[in-house]
Scaffold this motif. Structure first.
Motif, PDB file in Angstrom:
ATOM      1  N   GLU A 130      21.773  58.035  46.037  1.00 41.13           N
ATOM      2  CA  GLU A 130      21.041  58.453  44.842  1.00 41.13           C
ATOM      3  C   GLU A 130      21.976  59.062  43.806  1.00 41.13           C
ATOM      4  OE1 GLU A 130      18.311  59.029  48.429  1.00 41.13           O
ATOM      5  OE2 GLU A 130      20.407  59.390  47.936  1.00 41.13           O
ATOM      6  N   GLN A 131      22.898  59.913  44.254  1.00 41.56           N
ATOM      7  CA  GLN A 131      23.851  60.524  43.332  1.00 41.56           C
ATOM      8  C   GLN A 131      24.758  59.482  42.695  1.00 41.56           C
ATOM      9  OE1 GLN A 131      25.702  63.106  46.192  1.00 41.56           O
ATOM     10  NE2 GLN A 131      24.484  64.886  45.608  1.00 41.56           N
ATOM     11  N   LEU A 132      25.171  58.512  43.489  1.00 40.11           N
ATOM     12  CA  LEU A 132      26.099  57.501  42.981  1.00 40.11           C
ATOM     13  C   LEU A 132      25.452  56.608  41.930  1.00 40.11           C
ATOM     14  CD1 LEU A 132      27.826  56.536  46.349  1.00 40.11           C
ATOM     15  CD2 LEU A 132      28.698  58.059  44.565  1.00 40.11           C
ATOM     16  N   VAL A 133      24.182  56.257  42.138  1.00 40.86           N
ATOM     17  CA  VAL A 133      23.480  55.454  41.130  1.00 40.86           C
ATOM     18  C   VAL A 133      23.430  56.212  39.801  1.00 40.86           C
ATOM     19  CG1 VAL A 133      21.259  54.463  40.454  1.00 40.86           C
ATOM     20  CG2 VAL A 133      22.083  54.173  42.790  1.00 40.86           C
ATOM     21  N   GLU A 134      23.099  57.494  39.864  1.00 40.99           N
ATOM     22  CA  GLU A 134      23.018  58.305  38.648  1.00 40.99           C
ATOM     23  C   GLU A 134      24.380  58.398  37.956  1.00 40.99           C
ATOM     24  OE1 GLU A 134      22.039  62.939  37.356  1.00 40.99           O
ATOM     25  OE2 GLU A 134      21.549  62.222  39.367  1.00 40.99           O
ATOM     26  N   GLN A 135      25.447  58.556  38.734  1.00 39.94           N
ATOM     27  CA  GLN A 135      26.772  58.723  38.141  1.00 39.94           C
ATOM     28  C   GLN A 135      27.300  57.428  37.546  1.00 39.94           C
ATOM     29  OE1 GLN A 135      29.336  60.686  41.022  1.00 39.94           O
ATOM     30  NE2 GLN A 135      27.748  62.198  41.459  1.00 39.94           N
ATOM     31  N   VAL A 136      26.970  56.281  38.138  1.00 38.36           N
ATOM     32  CA  VAL A 136      27.341  55.008  37.518  1.00 38.36           C
ATOM     33  C   VAL A 136      26.522  54.793  36.249  1.00 38.36           C
ATOM     34  CG1 VAL A 136      27.309  52.495  37.782  1.00 38.36           C
ATOM     35  CG2 VAL A 136      28.133  53.928  39.654  1.00 38.36           C
ATOM     36  N   ARG A 137      25.252  55.128  36.322  1.00 39.61           N
ATOM     37  CA  ARG A 137      24.360  54.915  35.180  1.00 39.61           C
ATOM     38  C   ARG A 137      24.795  55.729  33.956  1.00 39.61           C
ATOM     39  NH1 ARG A 137      19.365  55.101  37.708  1.00 39.61           N
ATOM     40  NH2 ARG A 137      19.435  57.360  37.646  1.00 39.61           N
ATOM     41  N   ASP A 138      25.257  56.978  34.181  1.00 32.73           N
ATOM     42  CA  ASP A 138      25.626  57.796  33.024  1.00 32.73           C
ATOM     43  C   ASP A 138      27.118  57.741  32.703  1.00 32.73           C
ATOM     44  OD1 ASP A 138      26.945  59.534  34.738  1.00 32.73           O
ATOM     45  OD2 ASP A 138      25.387  61.048  34.736  1.00 32.73           O
ATOM     46  N   GLY A 139      27.851  56.834  33.366  1.00 37.81           N
ATOM     47  CA  GLY A 139      29.237  56.597  32.993  1.00 37.81           C
ATOM     48  C   GLY A 139      30.275  57.448  33.682  1.00 37.81           C
ATOM     49  N   ARG A 140      29.876  58.285  34.644  1.00 35.97           N
ATOM     50  CA  ARG A 140      30.868  59.108  35.346  1.00 35.97           C
ATOM     51  C   ARG A 140      31.636  58.308  36.387  1.00 35.97           C
ATOM     52  NH1 ARG A 140      27.471  63.992  37.460  1.00 35.97           N
ATOM     53  NH2 ARG A 140      25.696  62.644  36.962  1.00 35.97           N
ATOM     54  N   LEU A 141      31.074  57.200  36.843  1.00 36.65           N
ATOM     55  CA  LEU A 141      31.743  56.307  37.785  1.00 36.65           C
ATOM     56  C   LEU A 141      31.759  54.898  37.213  1.00 36.65           C
ATOM     57  CD1 LEU A 141      30.105  57.365  41.200  1.00 36.65           C
ATOM     58  CD2 LEU A 141      32.388  57.989  40.374  1.00 36.65           C
ATOM     59  N   ASP A 142      32.830  54.160  37.503  1.00 36.29           N
ATOM     60  CA  ASP A 142      32.893  52.754  37.094  1.00 36.29           C
ATOM     61  C   ASP A 142      32.083  51.869  38.032  1.00 36.29           C
ATOM     62  OD1 ASP A 142      34.740  52.905  34.847  1.00 36.29           O
ATOM     63  OD2 ASP A 142      36.220  53.508  36.333  1.00 36.29           O
ATOM     64  N   ALA A 143      32.118  52.184  39.320  1.00 36.52           N
ATOM     65  CA  ALA A 143      31.422  51.380  40.322  1.00 36.52           C
ATOM     66  C   ALA A 143      31.222  52.241  41.560  1.00 36.52           C
ATOM     67  CB  ALA A 143      32.223  50.124  40.674  1.00 36.52           C
ATOM     68  N   ALA A 144      30.310  51.809  42.448  1.00 35.59           N
ATOM     69  CA  ALA A 144      30.044  52.592  43.655  1.00 35.59           C
ATOM     70  C   ALA A 144      29.477  51.705  44.743  1.00 35.59           C
ATOM     71  CB  ALA A 144      29.079  53.737  43.353  1.00 35.59           C
TER      72      ALA A 144
END
Length: 295
Positions: A130-144
């Protein structure tokens, strides 16, 4: 206002701490605090509410953060594009992963990537799906890399299903069921379980499997990490259900197949926008084609 000040603000916002932000940025806390204060003075507004217990964004800080993040991303893209024009990929690659990812040999993939693109700075962060989806969605991660129940569809990102896998029962070696070659959920229903938090994707597949079998179980311990789950099982505090592909690396525990056990699906997700050159190169390494960056 400069880019470094924006980086400091972003670090404080993400860590909710001036101390941890300074550690992340490899700078003295006093220097980081001074730079944030200078930026606040220039903007004419406080970006953070500071108390002895916590740090949080003000309304002005929440308004500033998206623009600051976009400015930093634009600067990274500009540097990467210049490097690409000379035949070299530079920039930053920020990835996220659940601790039990098994569909991809992530260390091997990162080794290959680093050999091909040594000038890219790589950051790998662990977290829940759940955290990873949010972080990819808001641009904090490139991929997960995620592990989720069948039918789960991450929203606001692009994704590729990587693999299906079954869970096994993970038992202490002296557990009465440790000598079984196979068990079913009815046989496990009366056991005490160690599992992830209720409502999390990491636990959902197990809860759904028991519900489908019209069975109830007792989760005696809810924990936040797979490492702690394994240690608690090792001490006989309960049993766990974990992906079979992950448990091949466990030693000193008994892993028993489950006939009607939970199923986990692993996904790779990435930004719905045009990926950076560094991110596109990583996705290409995994066989995923993306349009080239035009930013």
């Amino acid at each position: 206002m400069d880019l470094q000040q924006m980086r400091y603000v972003l670090a404080v916002a993400e860590t909710a701490s001036f101390t941890r932000a300074a550690e992340r940025c490899h700078i003295a806390q006093s220097a980081l605090s001074h730079q944030v204060a200078r930026l606040e003075k220039e903007l004419g507004a406080r970006l953070f509410d500071r108390t002895s217990r916590r740090v949080r964004l003000t309304t002005a800080g929440e308004a500033f953060l998206p623009a600051a993040r976009q400015a930093l991303e634009a600067a990274e893209r500009a540097r990467a594009e210049v490097a690409a024009a000379t035949g070299e990929i530079r920039g930053r690659l920020t990835l996220g992963s659940i601790p039990t990812v098994a569909a991809v040999d992530l260390p091997a993939a990162l080794r290959d990537y680093r050999l091909r693109h040594p000038q890219v700075r790589i950051t790998l962060r662990a977290g829940s799906s759940e955290q990873l989806v949010e972080q990819v969605r808001d641009g904090r991660l490139d991929a997960a890399f995620l592990g989720v129940p069948p039918g789960f569809r991450p929203q606001g990102v692009r994704d590729k299903e990587l693999a299906h896998g079954r869970h096994v029962a993970v038992l202490a070696p002296d557990h009465p069921l440790a000598t079984k070659h196979e068990v079913d959920l009815h046989l496990l229903a009366d056991e005490a379980f160690v599992d992830f938090a209720e409502g999390s994707a990491a636990r959902a597949q197990s809860d759904e499997a028991f519900a489908a079998a019209d069975l109830r179980r007792e989760v005696a311990f809810e924990v936040s990490g797979v490492g702690l789950i394994i240690r608690m099982v090792r001490h006989g505090l309960g049993i766990a259900l974990l992906p079979a592909t992950f448990t091949t690396e466990l030693h000193g525990l008994r892993c028993v197949p489950i006939t009607n056990g939970p199923i986990r699906v692993e996904h790779l997700i990435w930004t719905p926008h045009t990926p950076s050159l560094a991110a596109s190169a990583f996705l290409s390494l995994l066989g995923i084609s993306t349009p080239p960056s035009t930013a």
